[in-house]
Enzyme design. Sequence first.
Site, PDB file in Angstrom:
ATOM      1  N   ASP A 179      50.288 106.197  10.854  1.00 52.42           N
ATOM      2  CA  ASP A 179      49.648 107.415  10.374  1.00 52.42           C
ATOM      3  C   ASP A 179      48.694 107.138   9.212  1.00 52.42           C
ATOM      4  O   ASP A 179      48.930 107.511   8.065  1.00 52.42           O
ATOM      5  CB  ASP A 179      50.683 108.472  10.002  1.00 52.42           C
ATOM      6  CG  ASP A 179      51.319 109.087  11.233  1.00 52.42           C
ATOM      7  OD1 ASP A 179      51.604 108.337  12.186  1.00 52.42           O
ATOM      8  OD2 ASP A 179      51.513 110.314  11.258  1.00 52.42           O
TER       9      ASP A 179
ATOM     10  N   ASP B 209      57.065 114.873  13.065  1.00 51.84           N
ATOM     11  CA  ASP B 209      57.297 113.855  14.096  1.00 51.84           C
ATOM     12  C   ASP B 209      57.842 112.547  13.536  1.00 51.84           C
ATOM     13  O   ASP B 209      58.166 111.627  14.294  1.00 51.84           O
ATOM     14  CB  ASP B 209      56.028 113.604  14.920  1.00 51.84           C
ATOM     15  CG  ASP B 209      54.832 113.212  14.077  1.00 51.84           C
ATOM     16  OD1 ASP B 209      54.800 113.534  12.877  1.00 51.84           O
ATOM     17  OD2 ASP B 209      53.898 112.575  14.626  1.00 51.84           O
ATOM     18  N   HIS B 210      58.001 112.492  12.208  1.00 54.29           N
ATOM     19  CA  HIS B 210      58.544 111.282  11.582  1.00 54.29           C
ATOM     20  C   HIS B 210      59.856 111.528  10.845  1.00 54.29           C
ATOM     21  O   HIS B 210      60.496 110.569  10.409  1.00 54.29           O
ATOM     22  CB  HIS B 210      57.527 110.698  10.595  1.00 54.29           C
ATOM     23  CG  HIS B 210      56.301 110.179  11.258  1.00 54.29           C
ATOM     24  ND1 HIS B 210      56.058 108.842  11.451  1.00 54.29           N
ATOM     25  CD2 HIS B 210      55.245 110.834  11.807  1.00 54.29           C
ATOM     26  CE1 HIS B 210      54.898 108.688  12.089  1.00 54.29           C
ATOM     27  NE2 HIS B 210      54.391 109.881  12.301  1.00 54.29           N
TER      28      HIS B 210
ATOM     29  N   HIS C 154      53.416 104.836  18.251  1.00 58.28           N
ATOM     30  CA  HIS C 154      52.891 106.140  17.840  1.00 58.28           C
ATOM     31  C   HIS C 154      51.726 106.595  18.730  1.00 58.28           C
ATOM     32  O   HIS C 154      50.620 106.865  18.266  1.00 58.28           O
ATOM     33  CB  HIS C 154      52.447 106.114  16.363  1.00 58.28           C
ATOM     34  CG  HIS C 154      52.276 107.483  15.761  1.00 58.28           C
ATOM     35  ND1 HIS C 154      51.082 108.175  15.822  1.00 58.28           N
ATOM     36  CD2 HIS C 154      53.132 108.273  15.080  1.00 58.28           C
ATOM     37  CE1 HIS C 154      51.214 109.341  15.205  1.00 58.28           C
ATOM     38  NE2 HIS C 154      52.460 109.424  14.747  1.00 58.28           N
TER      39      HIS C 154
END
Length: 314
Positions: free
Chosen positions: A218, A65-66, A277
């Site tokens: 994260d 997702d990054h 996020h």
Amino acid sequence: MVDLALLGCGGGMPIPERYLSSLLISYKGRKILMDCGEGTQVSMKILGWGFKSIDVICLTHGHADHIVGLPGLLLTIGNSGRTLPITIIGPIGITAIVKGLMVIAPYLPYEINILENPQEPVKIKAPLNATETTVGEFNDLIISTLELEHSTNCLGYSLYFNRKPKFDVKSAIENEIPKEFWNRLQKNEVIMDHGKTYFPKLVFGAERVGIKISFITDTRPISKIKAFINGSDLFVCEGTYGDENDIEKAIRNKHMTFSEAAKLAVGGEVQELLLTHFSPSMLSPEEYKDRSEVIFKNTIIGTDRKIRTLSFKD
């Protein structure tokens, strides 16, 4: 001034109206990209800021997702006519991850320089050469990194945009600097003439405060983050969970709640907190804004393509 656009504010998986983690920073016509999740290119196309002038890509870690948007983006940059090198910065293991992704984007008209887990601040200047026109430069952008606490190697980033001191006519005259050298000294040239050496500092006034942007996503809220982000004009931080009842999920998945991000903002004495996020299960992050705002008033809830402009202070 520095312009920022939150290209994607989602985590985990994209949902309608919310792409995955990505932030674009523009300064004097040059650009830095933070993360490159799914949907990055689409958001950039909607925004209309262009692809060719991205000089640096900072990747927090190798989770999909990054980073999954990277191969396509690099191809698009190549198709835009770019030939100058691009610098990619990332945590331990990022070289292997990027090379793996490049299997589907093997032919690029420019070089990629990868800096893996740099231990010292990295000074970046926009690449200039005679074959490609540029509209600006970075003027010594300093990028610092911090190892975070996630389920894989992960870096936080702090970007400091130096501001050149003002030209001081009085100082130049007092130091007996010939006028024909003033312009060159303002461009940081050191000039030797008839046995004399003239340094740029002889024509400048006092140092001026720059702009600091921090990007943390994260991770659990480890203590080192407060010092790392200290004094940031803008603190972009993950807020994966808005509901305090999700704290066990946050701990288990090594993420943060809104309130935990807000406490970091207070401890780091930042000016603004931009939350991003968001978990795909949190469809309306605005509903939880008060969880952060009660701790740190200047909280902004991120949305795709939200733009902020930061100005230098005199």
